[in-house]
Scaffold this motif. Sequence first.
Motif, PDB file in Angstrom:
ATOM      1  N   ALA A  65      14.740   3.481 -13.505  1.00  0.00           N
ATOM      2  CA  ALA A  65      15.999   4.192 -13.692  1.00  0.00           C
ATOM      3  C   ALA A  65      15.837   5.703 -13.589  1.00  0.00           C
ATOM      4  O   ALA A  65      16.800   6.417 -13.291  1.00  0.00           O
ATOM      5  N   ASP A  66      14.630   6.185 -13.823  1.00  0.00           N
ATOM      6  CA  ASP A  66      14.392   7.631 -13.806  1.00  0.00           C
ATOM      7  C   ASP A  66      13.624   8.100 -12.573  1.00  0.00           C
ATOM      8  O   ASP A  66      13.325   9.288 -12.453  1.00  0.00           O
ATOM      9  N   VAL A  67      13.298   7.185 -11.673  1.00  0.00           N
ATOM     10  CA  VAL A  67      12.585   7.561 -10.445  1.00  0.00           C
ATOM     11  C   VAL A  67      13.596   8.012  -9.398  1.00  0.00           C
ATOM     12  O   VAL A  67      14.546   7.287  -9.094  1.00  0.00           O
ATOM     13  N   ARG A  68      13.393   9.198  -8.863  1.00  0.00           N
ATOM     14  CA  ARG A  68      14.253   9.709  -7.800  1.00  0.00           C
ATOM     15  C   ARG A  68      13.411   9.892  -6.545  1.00  0.00           C
ATOM     16  O   ARG A  68      12.659  10.871  -6.410  1.00  0.00           O
ATOM     17  N   LEU A  69      13.507   8.940  -5.649  1.00  0.00           N
ATOM     18  CA  LEU A  69      12.747   9.006  -4.411  1.00  0.00           C
ATOM     19  C   LEU A  69      13.364  10.055  -3.488  1.00  0.00           C
ATOM     20  O   LEU A  69      14.592  10.167  -3.389  1.00  0.00           O
ATOM     21  N   THR A  70      12.526  10.797  -2.792  1.00  0.00           N
ATOM     22  CA  THR A  70      13.030  11.773  -1.829  1.00  0.00           C
ATOM     23  C   THR A  70      13.472  11.057  -0.561  1.00  0.00           C
ATOM     24  O   THR A  70      13.102   9.895  -0.315  1.00  0.00           O
ATOM     25  N   ALA A  71      14.264  11.752   0.250  1.00  0.00           N
ATOM     26  CA  ALA A  71      14.706  11.172   1.522  1.00  0.00           C
ATOM     27  C   ALA A  71      13.511  10.823   2.391  1.00  0.00           C
ATOM     28  O   ALA A  71      13.513   9.796   3.091  1.00  0.00           O
ATOM     29  N   GLU A  72      12.478  11.662   2.344  1.00  0.00           N
ATOM     30  CA  GLU A  72      11.275  11.409   3.156  1.00  0.00           C
ATOM     31  C   GLU A  72      10.541  10.165   2.658  1.00  0.00           C
ATOM     32  O   GLU A  72      10.050   9.360   3.459  1.00  0.00           O
ATOM     33  N   GLU A  73      10.473   9.982   1.341  1.00  0.00           N
ATOM     34  CA  GLU A  73       9.801   8.800   0.785  1.00  0.00           C
ATOM     35  C   GLU A  73      10.566   7.532   1.144  1.00  0.00           C
ATOM     36  O   GLU A  73       9.953   6.513   1.522  1.00  0.00           O
ATOM     37  N   ALA A 104      13.274   1.244  -7.606  1.00  0.00           N
ATOM     38  CA  ALA A 104      14.001   2.474  -7.265  1.00  0.00           C
ATOM     39  C   ALA A 104      14.412   2.487  -5.794  1.00  0.00           C
ATOM     40  O   ALA A 104      15.478   3.011  -5.442  1.00  0.00           O
ATOM     41  N   TRP A 105      13.575   1.934  -4.928  1.00  0.00           N
ATOM     42  CA  TRP A 105      13.913   1.850  -3.502  1.00  0.00           C
ATOM     43  C   TRP A 105      15.196   1.041  -3.309  1.00  0.00           C
ATOM     44  O   TRP A 105      16.060   1.404  -2.498  1.00  0.00           O
ATOM     45  N   LEU A 106      15.360  -0.025  -4.076  1.00  0.00           N
ATOM     46  CA  LEU A 106      16.579  -0.835  -3.987  1.00  0.00           C
ATOM     47  C   LEU A 106      17.774  -0.115  -4.595  1.00  0.00           C
ATOM     48  O   LEU A 106      18.881  -0.161  -4.053  1.00  0.00           O
ATOM     49  N   LEU A 107      17.570   0.548  -5.719  1.00  0.00           N
ATOM     50  CA  LEU A 107      18.672   1.244  -6.381  1.00  0.00           C
ATOM     51  C   LEU A 107      19.253   2.352  -5.516  1.00  0.00           C
ATOM     52  O   LEU A 107      20.398   2.761  -5.713  1.00  0.00           O
ATOM     53  N   ALA A 108      18.465   2.823  -4.547  1.00  0.00           N
ATOM     54  CA  ALA A 108      18.933   3.895  -3.666  1.00  0.00           C
ATOM     55  C   ALA A 108      19.732   3.377  -2.483  1.00  0.00           C
ATOM     56  O   ALA A 108      20.249   4.165  -1.692  1.00  0.00           O
ATOM     57  N   ARG A 109      19.866   2.051  -2.367  1.00  0.00           N
ATOM     58  CA  ARG A 109      20.516   1.483  -1.187  1.00  0.00           C
ATOM     59  C   ARG A 109      21.960   1.099  -1.491  1.00  0.00           C
ATOM     60  O   ARG A 109      22.298   0.690  -2.594  1.00  0.00           O
ATOM     61  N   ARG A 110      22.818   1.240  -0.483  1.00  0.00           N
ATOM     62  CA  ARG A 110      24.215   0.838  -0.595  1.00  0.00           C
ATOM     63  C   ARG A 110      24.365  -0.595  -0.080  1.00  0.00           C
ATOM     64  O   ARG A 110      23.685  -0.966   0.871  1.00  0.00           O
ATOM     65  N   PRO A 111      25.263  -1.384  -0.665  1.00  0.00           N
ATOM     66  CA  PRO A 111      26.121  -1.135  -1.826  1.00  0.00           C
ATOM     67  C   PRO A 111      25.579  -1.800  -3.085  1.00  0.00           C
ATOM     68  O   PRO A 111      26.293  -2.555  -3.765  1.00  0.00           O
ATOM     69  N   ALA A 116       0.836  -1.208   0.000  1.00  0.00           N
ATOM     70  CA  ALA A 116       0.000   0.000   0.000  1.00  0.00           C
ATOM     71  C   ALA A 116       0.870   1.257   0.000  1.00  0.00           C
ATOM     72  O   ALA A 116       0.576   2.238  -0.709  1.00  0.00           O
ATOM     73  N   ALA A 117       1.952   1.254   0.773  1.00  0.00           N
ATOM     74  CA  ALA A 117       2.857   2.408   0.814  1.00  0.00           C
ATOM     75  C   ALA A 117       3.558   2.600  -0.529  1.00  0.00           C
ATOM     76  O   ALA A 117       3.747   3.736  -0.987  1.00  0.00           O
ATOM     77  N   LEU A 118       3.940   1.509  -1.170  1.00  0.00           N
ATOM     78  CA  LEU A 118       4.563   1.603  -2.484  1.00  0.00           C
ATOM     79  C   LEU A 118       3.581   2.142  -3.520  1.00  0.00           C
ATOM     80  O   LEU A 118       3.953   2.956  -4.382  1.00  0.00           O
ATOM     81  N   ARG A 119       2.332   1.714  -3.420  1.00  0.00           N
ATOM     82  CA  ARG A 119       1.313   2.220  -4.354  1.00  0.00           C
ATOM     83  C   ARG A 119       1.109   3.723  -4.178  1.00  0.00           C
ATOM     84  O   ARG A 119       0.990   4.464  -5.164  1.00  0.00           O
ATOM     85  N   GLU A 120       1.098   4.177  -2.947  1.00  0.00           N
ATOM     86  CA  GLU A 120       0.928   5.602  -2.689  1.00  0.00           C
ATOM     87  C   GLU A 120       2.086   6.401  -3.287  1.00  0.00           C
ATOM     88  O   GLU A 120       1.882   7.450  -3.911  1.00  0.00           O
ATOM     89  N   THR A 121       3.304   5.899  -3.108  1.00  0.00           N
ATOM     90  CA  THR A 121       4.472   6.583  -3.660  1.00  0.00           C
ATOM     91  C   THR A 121       4.462   6.540  -5.184  1.00  0.00           C
ATOM     92  O   THR A 121       4.823   7.518  -5.853  1.00  0.00           O
ATOM     93  N   ALA A 122       4.023   5.424  -5.751  1.00  0.00           N
ATOM     94  CA  ALA A 122       3.948   5.297  -7.213  1.00  0.00           C
ATOM     95  C   ALA A 122       2.962   6.302  -7.797  1.00  0.00           C
ATOM     96  O   ALA A 122       3.220   6.894  -8.858  1.00  0.00           O
ATOM     97  N   ARG A 123       1.841   6.503  -7.118  1.00  0.00           N
ATOM     98  CA  ARG A 123       0.868   7.492  -7.606  1.00  0.00           C
ATOM     99  C   ARG A 123       1.474   8.892  -7.602  1.00  0.00           C
ATOM    100  O   ARG A 123       1.256   9.678  -8.525  1.00  0.00           O
ATOM    101  N   ALA A 124       2.261   9.197  -6.582  1.00  0.00           N
ATOM    102  CA  ALA A 124       2.885  10.525  -6.502  1.00  0.00           C
ATOM    103  C   ALA A 124       3.864  10.748  -7.645  1.00  0.00           C
ATOM    104  O   ALA A 124       4.021  11.879  -8.124  1.00  0.00           O
ATOM    105  N   HIS A 125       4.534   9.686  -8.088  1.00  0.00           N
ATOM    106  CA  HIS A 125       5.513   9.804  -9.174  1.00  0.00           C
ATOM    107  C   HIS A 125       4.915   9.471 -10.537  1.00  0.00           C
ATOM    108  O   HIS A 125       5.601   9.597 -11.554  1.00  0.00           O
ATOM    109  N   GLN A 126       3.659   9.023 -10.529  1.00  0.00           N
ATOM    110  CA  GLN A 126       2.956   8.649 -11.763  1.00  0.00           C
ATOM    111  C   GLN A 126       3.719   7.569 -12.544  1.00  0.00           C
ATOM    112  O   GLN A 126       3.933   7.673 -13.749  1.00  0.00           O
TER     113      GLN A 126
END
Length: 340
Positions: A307-315, A279-286, A260-270
Amino acid sequence: MISRRGVGRSGLRFSSLSLGGMTFGSNEAFGAIGSDPTEAARVVALALDAGIDTFDTANVYGESEQLLGRLLRRRRDDVVICTKARFPTSGHVGDGLPPSSSYGLSRAAVVRSVEASLRRLDTDRIDVLWLHMQDRSVPIEETLSATDLLVRQGKVRYLGLSNFMAYRVAEAVLTARARALEPPVALQVPWSAVSRDVERELVPAARHLGLGVAVYSPLARGFLSGKYDRGAEPVVGSRLGEWRDEFARYDSDRNWAVLAALRETARAHQVPVSAVSLAWLLARRPVVSVVIGARTEEQLRENLMAADVRLTAEEIARLDKVSEPDWGYPESFIARFEPW
């Protein structure tokens, strides 16, 4: 745009999204959900056009190696081909076990597996050989001496580990360094917002030892693709539709809350839910690459949006919080005093 990321302490580079070939062609284990050769060719062509240059398969994925070998032949010098050794490519003979040289991580089995993969891929080298699972019946020195020889012969360029306990990862890396053998440069693990077990020991070990992390099953067998709804039957023909035990494993209050949280974030980014999950995984190290297992062009196009989704720190923080498991001891104890 799909970037390239350096892999551990090596000169190897992966595209940040890789294409997995597990469901390409005929396969006893995955045939019911596999792509036919024509569809696989379209998926590979689209991946190449999009900038993916890293392809992942295994000796046990049925026709996958042969298909990828044919489809990538003209681009061989421009792509990274990864395959695996550990499990037998055929079942038991009669009531007995297959030949001991056909499975495991003994010197004979590793060399035999690589030689067979080279023939199926119709290539002179494997860019990354993943050891598909640890083998406690074989000293790691024996396995590493075999892979070191294969590297020196030019048949393998880099070594990676998959499905190892964290202490066995450390053992392999430190043994290679101590004996001046070619060391592993990467670790491949299953990781997603609903399966974060690897963050307990394996990911910290990879970070500490300087290994790049490649992620498989990033959409949790498709659970995080957005095509499943609570209380509804799994989609016919999908992985979880075929593997009902797997679906039951994901069917929990926590996991539906994560979705549900992923769906909400997906709607915000369309964008599709799958794109945010990746994208959540691509933002993680390493993390150096996330392996996507698209069976159709439509699935791949949706996944490429990551590849083009840039999640905010808050997201990211919100998704981290809703998906955080109970880490248990000693991580929960250590976390009271310092990051682990």
